[in-house]
Write a protein that holds these residues in place. Structure first.
Motif, mmCIF file in Angstrom:
data_model
loop_
_atom_site.group_PDB
_atom_site.id
_atom_site.type_symbol
_atom_site.label_atom_id
_atom_site.label_comp_id
_atom_site.label_asym_id
_atom_site.label_seq_id
_atom_site.Cartn_x
_atom_site.Cartn_y
_atom_site.Cartn_z
ATOM 1 N N ALA A 212 -20.593 6.498 6.783
ATOM 2 C CA ALA A 212 -19.545 6.700 7.190
ATOM 3 C C ALA A 212 -18.399 5.280 7.222
ATOM 4 N N GLY A 213 -19.108 4.277 7.166
ATOM 5 C CA GLY A 213 -18.504 2.959 7.331
ATOM 6 C C GLY A 213 -17.993 2.765 5.798
ATOM 7 N N VAL A 214 -18.654 2.958 4.779
ATOM 8 C CA VAL A 214 -18.082 2.849 3.486
ATOM 9 C C VAL A 214 -16.999 3.932 3.072
ATOM 10 N N PHE A 215 -17.132 5.082 3.583
ATOM 11 C CA PHE A 215 -15.996 6.016 3.232
ATOM 12 C C PHE A 215 -14.981 5.543 4.188
ATOM 13 N N PHE A 216 -15.083 5.088 5.296
ATOM 14 C CA PHE A 216 -13.745 4.622 6.283
ATOM 15 C C PHE A 216 -13.168 3.390 5.458
ATOM 16 N N SER A 217 -14.101 2.425 4.960
ATOM 17 C CA SER A 217 -13.355 1.237 4.090
ATOM 18 C C SER A 217 -12.603 1.722 2.887
ATOM 19 N N TYR A 218 -13.261 2.583 2.351
ATOM 20 C CA TYR A 218 -12.529 2.956 0.867
ATOM 21 C C TYR A 218 -11.316 3.814 1.185
ATOM 22 N N SER A 219 -11.278 4.523 2.371
ATOM 23 C CA SER A 219 -10.268 5.177 2.777
ATOM 24 C C SER A 219 -8.963 4.334 3.123
ATOM 25 N N LYS A 220 -9.256 3.447 3.615
ATOM 26 C CA LYS A 220 -8.341 2.329 3.832
ATOM 27 C C LYS A 220 -7.870 1.350 2.741
ATOM 28 N N ILE A 221 -9.027 1.224 1.705
ATOM 29 C CA ILE A 221 -8.386 0.633 0.477
ATOM 30 C C ILE A 221 -7.406 1.319 -0.491
ATOM 31 N N VAL A 222 -7.939 2.805 -0.445
ATOM 32 C CA VAL A 222 -7.044 3.544 -1.364
ATOM 33 C C VAL A 222 -5.685 3.661 -0.742
ATOM 34 N N SER A 223 -5.337 3.678 0.467
ATOM 35 C CA SER A 223 -4.212 3.642 1.170
ATOM 36 C C SER A 223 -3.422 2.447 0.911
ATOM 37 N N SER A 224 -4.122 1.051 1.159
ATOM 38 C CA SER A 224 -3.481 0.015 0.909
ATOM 39 C C SER A 224 -3.188 -0.034 -0.955
ATOM 40 N N ILE A 225 -3.964 0.459 -1.655
ATOM 41 C CA ILE A 225 -3.667 0.374 -3.180
ATOM 42 C C ILE A 225 -2.250 1.193 -3.276
ATOM 43 N N LEU A 226 -2.328 2.348 -2.758
ATOM 44 C CA LEU A 226 -1.313 3.280 -3.017
ATOM 45 C C LEU A 226 0.039 2.770 -2.588
ATOM 46 N N GLY A 227 -0.196 1.854 -1.432
ATOM 47 C CA GLY A 227 1.186 1.104 -0.966
ATOM 48 C C GLY A 227 1.607 -0.010 -1.829
ATOM 49 N N ILE A 228 0.989 -0.458 -2.897
ATOM 50 C CA ILE A 228 1.517 -1.435 -3.794
ATOM 51 C C ILE A 228 2.430 -0.735 -4.862
ATOM 52 N N SER A 229 3.610 -1.458 -4.723
ATOM 53 C CA SER A 229 4.652 -1.015 -5.784
ATOM 54 C C SER A 229 4.421 -1.019 -7.163
ATOM 55 N N SER A 230 3.923 -2.130 -7.852
ATOM 56 C CA SER A 230 3.548 -2.129 -9.395
ATOM 57 C C SER A 230 2.520 -1.593 -9.694
ATOM 58 N N ALA A 231 2.557 -1.042 -10.856
ATOM 59 C CA ALA A 231 1.209 -0.582 -11.357
ATOM 60 C C ALA A 231 0.194 -1.609 -11.843
ATOM 61 N N GLN A 232 0.778 -2.640 -12.180
ATOM 62 C CA GLN A 232 -0.387 -3.681 -12.465
ATOM 63 C C GLN A 232 -1.006 -4.247 -11.244
ATOM 64 N N GLY A 233 -0.210 -4.233 -10.131
ATOM 65 C CA GLY A 233 -1.092 -4.419 -8.721
ATOM 66 C C GLY A 233 -1.933 -3.515 -8.194
ATOM 67 N N LYS A 234 -1.658 -2.451 -8.640
ATOM 68 C CA LYS A 234 -2.537 -1.375 -8.262
ATOM 69 C C LYS A 234 -3.698 -1.512 -9.145
ATOM 70 N N TYR A 235 -3.562 -1.631 -10.249
ATOM 71 C CA TYR A 235 -5.021 -1.972 -11.268
ATOM 72 C C TYR A 235 -5.759 -3.147 -11.095
ATOM 73 N N LYS A 236 -4.869 -4.026 -10.652
ATOM 74 C CA LYS A 236 -5.833 -5.326 -10.348
ATOM 75 C C LYS A 236 -6.523 -5.067 -8.869
ATOM 76 N N ALA A 237 -5.929 -4.446 -7.951
ATOM 77 C CA ALA A 237 -6.636 -4.335 -6.507
ATOM 78 C C ALA A 237 -7.769 -3.190 -6.890
ATOM 79 N N PHE A 238 -7.524 -2.346 -7.530
ATOM 80 C CA PHE A 238 -8.708 -1.492 -7.710
ATOM 81 C C PHE A 238 -9.802 -1.804 -8.555
ATOM 82 N N SER A 239 -9.557 -2.451 -9.452
ATOM 83 C CA SER A 239 -10.372 -3.131 -10.351
ATOM 84 C C SER A 239 -11.652 -3.851 -9.758
ATOM 85 N N THR A 240 -11.137 -4.551 -8.850
ATOM 86 C CA THR A 240 -12.181 -5.547 -7.930
ATOM 87 C C THR A 240 -13.321 -4.670 -7.063
ATOM 88 N N CYS A 241 -12.851 -3.237 -7.118
ATOM 89 C CA CYS A 241 -13.956 -2.627 -6.019
ATOM 90 C C CYS A 241 -14.491 -1.336 -6.992
#
Length: 317
Positions: A212-241
Motif C-alpha cells: 500500500a505504501g508503494v502504491f501511495f508513493s507512486y500515485s503521488k509520483i505520477v501526479s507530480s510527473i503529470l504536473g511537469i510542463s515539458s515533455a523532457q522533464g516528464k521523461y527525466k522524472a519518470f526514467s529515474t523510477c
C-alpha cells in the motif's frame, strides 16, 4: 503416512519438481545456471555501487542492499536443492528445515521492505526535489535499512517459533523444493489455528502495508510527473523510477500469482513450480533490469576489466 504425532522427528523429505531420474540432470543444470547468474549479476551491482563515487547516493545505497538480499534470498533454497539432486537424496534434517524456513522468511520480508523504502526514496526525489538532500541524509538511509532488518528478523523469528511448537506426523514429505512456511503448517499433526492466524496476520501487516505504501508513493509520483510542463522533464522524472517500478511489479505480481494459483488449483506441485518465479527468476532478473535501464550503472560496469568487451551489445543512453 503413519498416523500419530512425533515431536522428535529428525528429518523431512523435499519432493521437489519431478521423480523422473532423466530430468534430474536438466533441473540441476538449469537451476545451477540461474543461481550463478543471480549471484554474479547482483555482485556486479554491489561492486559498481561501492567502487563509483558518483553512485554513493541513497538510491544506489538501497539498490546495493537489495542486491545483497537477493543473493542471500536465492542462496537459501537453491544450493540445498542442487545438493539433493547431486547425491540423489530428498532428505533435509528438521533443524536444517527450520533454519531454511527462517532465512527464507527473513529475506522475503527484507525484499518487500527494501522495495518499499526505495519507493519512498523515489517519492521524495520527485515530489520534493528541493528537500531531497535534507530529508534523505545518510543516517536516515542507514536507519531505514536497519529497521527493515529488525522487522524482518522479528517476523521470521516469530514464524519460526510458531512452527517449533507444532508436532509433525512421521515420514513427513514436503511437496516443494524448499521448506516453505505454509506447507510446513499444513503438514503438522497438531492444532495449527494459532500458526495460521500469525501467518495470515503477518502477511497482511508486512506484505499488504508495504505494498500500500508503494502504491501511495507512486500515485503521488505520477501526479507530480503529470504536473511537469515539458515533455523532457516528464521523461527525466519518470526514467529515474522505471527500473524500481519494474522490479516491484515483477516481484509483487509473481508472488501474488503464486498464492492465487495455488489457492485455485489446490496443487502443491503447481505451487512449487509457480514459486520459482519469485524465488529464483525475480532475483535473477533484477540486475538486468537495473543495469540495462540505468545509464549510471552501465557506465560504472564498463570500468570493470572484461566488461568493456560487452560495450558493443550494451548501448549507453
Amino acid at each position: 503416512m503413519e498416523p500419530g504425532n512425533d515431536t522428535g522427528i529428525s528429518e523431512f523429505l523435499l519432493l521437489g519438481f519431478s521423480e523422473e531420474q532423466e530430468l534430474q540432470p536438466l533441473l540441476f543444470g538449469l537451476f545451477l545456471s540461474m543461481h550463478l547468474i543471480t549471484v554474479f549479476g547482483n555482485l556486479l551491482i554491489i561492486l559498481a555501487v561501492s567502487s563509483d563515487s558518483h553512485l554513493h547516493t541513497p538510491m544506489y545505497f538501497f539498490l546495493a542492499n537489495l542486491s545483497f538480499v537477493d543473493i542471500c534470498f536465492i542462496s537459501t533454497t537453491i544450493p540445498k536443492m542442487l545438493w539433493n539432486i547431486q547425491v540423489q537424496s530428498k532428505v533435509i534434517t528438521y533443524s536444517g528445515c527450520i533454519t531454511q524456513m527462517y532465512f527464507f522468511v527473513l529475506f522475503t520480508g527484507l525484499d518487500v521492505l527494501l522495495l518499499t523504502v526505495m519507493a519512498y526514496d523515489r517519492f521524495v526525489a520527485i515530489c520534493h526535489p528541493l528537500h531531497y538532500a535534507v530529508i534523505m541524509k545518510p543516517w536516515l538511509c542507514g536507519l531505514l535499512v536497519l529497521l527493515s532488518w529488525i522487522l524482518s528478523f522479528l517476523h521470521s523469528l516469530l514464524e519460526s517459533l510458531m512452527v517449533l511448537q507444532l508436532s509433525f506426523c512421521r515420514k513427513v514429505e514436503i511437496p516443494h523444493f524448499f521448506c516453505e512456511l505454509s506447507q510446513m503448517i499444513q503438514l503438522a499433526c497438531s492444532d495449527t489455528f494459532l500458526s495460521n492466524m500469525v501467518m495470515y496476520f503477518s502477511a497482511m501487516l508486512l506484505g499488504g502495508a508495504p505494498l500500500a505504501g508503494v502504491f501511495f508513493s507512486y500515485s503521488k509520483i505520477v501526479s507530480s510527473i503529470l504536473g511537469i510542463s515539458s515533455a523532457q522533464g516528464k521523461y527525466k522524472a519518470f526514467s529515474t523510477c522505471t527500473s524500481h517500478l519494474s522490479v516491484v511489479s515483477l516481484f509483487s505480481c509473481t508472488s501474488l500469482g503464486v498464492y492465487l494459483s495455488s489457492a485455485a488449483t489446490q496443487s502443491s506441485h503447481a505451487s512449487a513450480v509457480a514459486s520459482v518465479m519469485y524465488t529464483v527468476v525475480t532475483p535473477m532478473l533484477n540486475p538486468f533490469i537495473y543495469s540495462l535501464r540505468n545509464k549510471d550503472i552501465k557506465r560504472a560496469l564498463m570500468r570493470f576489466p572484461g566488461m568493456a568487451a560487452l560495450k558493443g551489445s550494451i548501448v549507453l543512453d
